[in-house]
Design an enzyme around this catalytic site. Structure first.
Site, short mmCIF file in Angstrom:
data_model
loop_
_atom_site.label_atom_id
_atom_site.label_comp_id
_atom_site.label_asym_id
_atom_site.label_seq_id
_atom_site.Cartn_x
_atom_site.Cartn_y
_atom_site.Cartn_z
N GLU A 1 -0.33 4.97 -8.70
CA GLU A 1 -0.62 4.28 -7.45
C GLU A 1 -1.41 3.01 -7.73
OE1 GLU A 1 -0.13 3.50 -4.55
OE2 GLU A 1 -1.05 4.86 -3.10
N ASP A 2 -1.26 2.02 -6.87
CA ASP A 2 -2.01 0.77 -7.09
C ASP A 2 -3.47 0.92 -6.69
OD1 ASP A 2 -1.39 0.88 -4.38
OD2 ASP A 2 -0.62 -1.16 -4.25
N ASP B 1 -7.57 4.14 -1.43
CA ASP B 1 -8.45 3.51 -0.45
C ASP B 1 -8.93 4.58 0.54
OD1 ASP B 1 -9.49 1.87 1.63
OD2 ASP B 1 -8.19 0.22 1.12
N VAL C 1 -8.08 -6.46 -1.42
CA VAL C 1 -7.72 -7.06 -2.71
C VAL C 1 -6.22 -7.22 -2.85
CG1 VAL C 1 -9.81 -6.22 -3.85
CG2 VAL C 1 -7.74 -4.82 -3.91
N ASP D 1 -0.36 -6.26 -2.29
CA ASP D 1 0.08 -7.31 -1.38
C ASP D 1 -0.82 -7.46 -0.16
OD1 ASP D 1 0.88 -4.72 -0.23
OD2 ASP D 1 1.89 -5.94 1.29
P1 XMP Z 1 -4.79 4.57 1.43
O1 XMP Z 1 -5.69 3.94 2.46
O2 XMP Z 1 -3.73 5.42 2.06
O3 XMP Z 1 -4.11 3.33 0.80
O4 XMP Z 1 -5.57 5.25 0.35
C1 XMP Z 1 -3.17 3.42 -0.12
C2 XMP Z 1 -2.14 2.33 0.01
O5 XMP Z 1 -2.56 1.25 0.86
C3 XMP Z 1 -2.43 0.00 0.24
N1 XMP Z 1 -3.78 -0.62 0.17
C4 XMP Z 1 -4.06 -1.88 -0.17
N2 XMP Z 1 -3.24 -2.86 -0.53
N3 XMP Z 1 -5.12 -4.27 -0.83
C5 XMP Z 1 -3.78 -4.07 -0.85
O6 XMP Z 1 -3.05 -4.97 -1.19
C6 XMP Z 1 -6.01 -3.33 -0.49
O7 XMP Z 1 -7.23 -3.58 -0.49
C7 XMP Z 1 -5.44 -2.06 -0.12
N4 XMP Z 1 -5.99 -0.92 0.27
C8 XMP Z 1 -4.96 -0.06 0.44
C9 XMP Z 1 -1.86 0.29 -1.12
O8 XMP Z 1 -0.51 -0.09 -1.15
C10 XMP Z 1 -1.92 1.77 -1.33
O9 XMP Z 1 -0.70 2.28 -1.81
MG MG Z 2 0.71 -1.74 -0.23
#
Ligand code: XMP
Ligand code: MG
Length: 184
Positions: free
Chosen positions: A103-104, A107, A157, A163
């Site tokens: 995962e990227d 959050d 970020v 993105d």
């Molecule tokens: P959650 O909130 O479900 O988030 O843990 C996971 C997905 O949300 C995207 N994500 C972000 N993408 N900057 C981004 O570009 C951020 O700060 C950010 N926070 C969450 C991300 O794709 C991840 O898979």
């Molecule tokens: Mg995303």
């Protein structure tokens, strides 16, 4: 800095290309030691994982297989809606497989909490969560990564696959977006 018309939208660089490369290599080495005898299945979470996954699997050099799942909860915004949708399902049976989720960013935790439950319901033998970035300050679900690249502050970020409204994924470093870019 090299040619880019995206740098102007970045408030500050959190991690440079060189720092990311070194950290991803260390993560690859750690996964190799853990999974050398397990033929794991890497499951990348699209779209954000695509650059990290490509670098991580080459850093790992494990006999393994790759798979992808598409999940979405952001609807082009900067905050999770909390409702996770499968936009592209797994294309194979994962029964009894050792899964390495890629995962990227972790959050709110909504995405990975959903995915972990989903993979277990499909019969996975084990699930190891690997995330490039961890933003623990915003966690809503009780979920932690088994391996995380870097911790990031509570700021939106982008770059290295991440993105804003599908843009900035090809920024080669990880940076904080200027708030005026997404409050426009
Ligand atoms: P959650 O909130 O479900 O988030 O843990 C996971 C997905 O949300 C995207 N994500 C972000 N993408 N900057 C981004 O570009 C951020 O700060 C950010 N926070 C969450 C991300 O794709 C991840 O898979
Ligand atoms: Mg995303």
């Amino acid at each position: 800095m090299a040619k880019s018309n995206m740098d102007q939208d970045i408030l500050k660089v959190l991690y440079t290309e060189e720092e990311i490369k070194a950290r991803v290599q260390a993560m690859g080495d750690e996964l190799y030691d853990k999974f050398a005898d397990k033929n794991p299945l890497f499951v990348g979470v699209l779209n954000g994982c695509f650059i990290f996954m490509a670098d991580l699997v080459r850093a790992t050099q494990l006999k393994s297989e790759l798979e992808f799942i598409g999940l979405s909860s952001y609807n082009n915004g900067v905050k999770s809606s909390g409702v996770v949708q499968i936009t592209r399902d797994l294309q194979r049976d994962i029964t009894n497989r050792h899964i390495i989720v890629v995962e990227d960013i972790l959050d709110s935790g909504n995405t990975l909490a959903f995915l972990k439950k989903y993979l277990l319901s499909k019969g996975a033998a084990s699930i190891t969560i690997v995330t490039l970035l961890d933003k623990p300050s915003r966690r809503e679900k009780a979920i932690t990564a088994d391996l995380a690249g870097f911790e990031v502050p509570d700021e939106f970020v982008v770059g290295y696959g991440l993105d804003y409204a599908q843009q900035y994924r090809n920024v080669p470093y990880i940076g904080v977006l200027k708030p005026e870019v997404y409050s426009k």
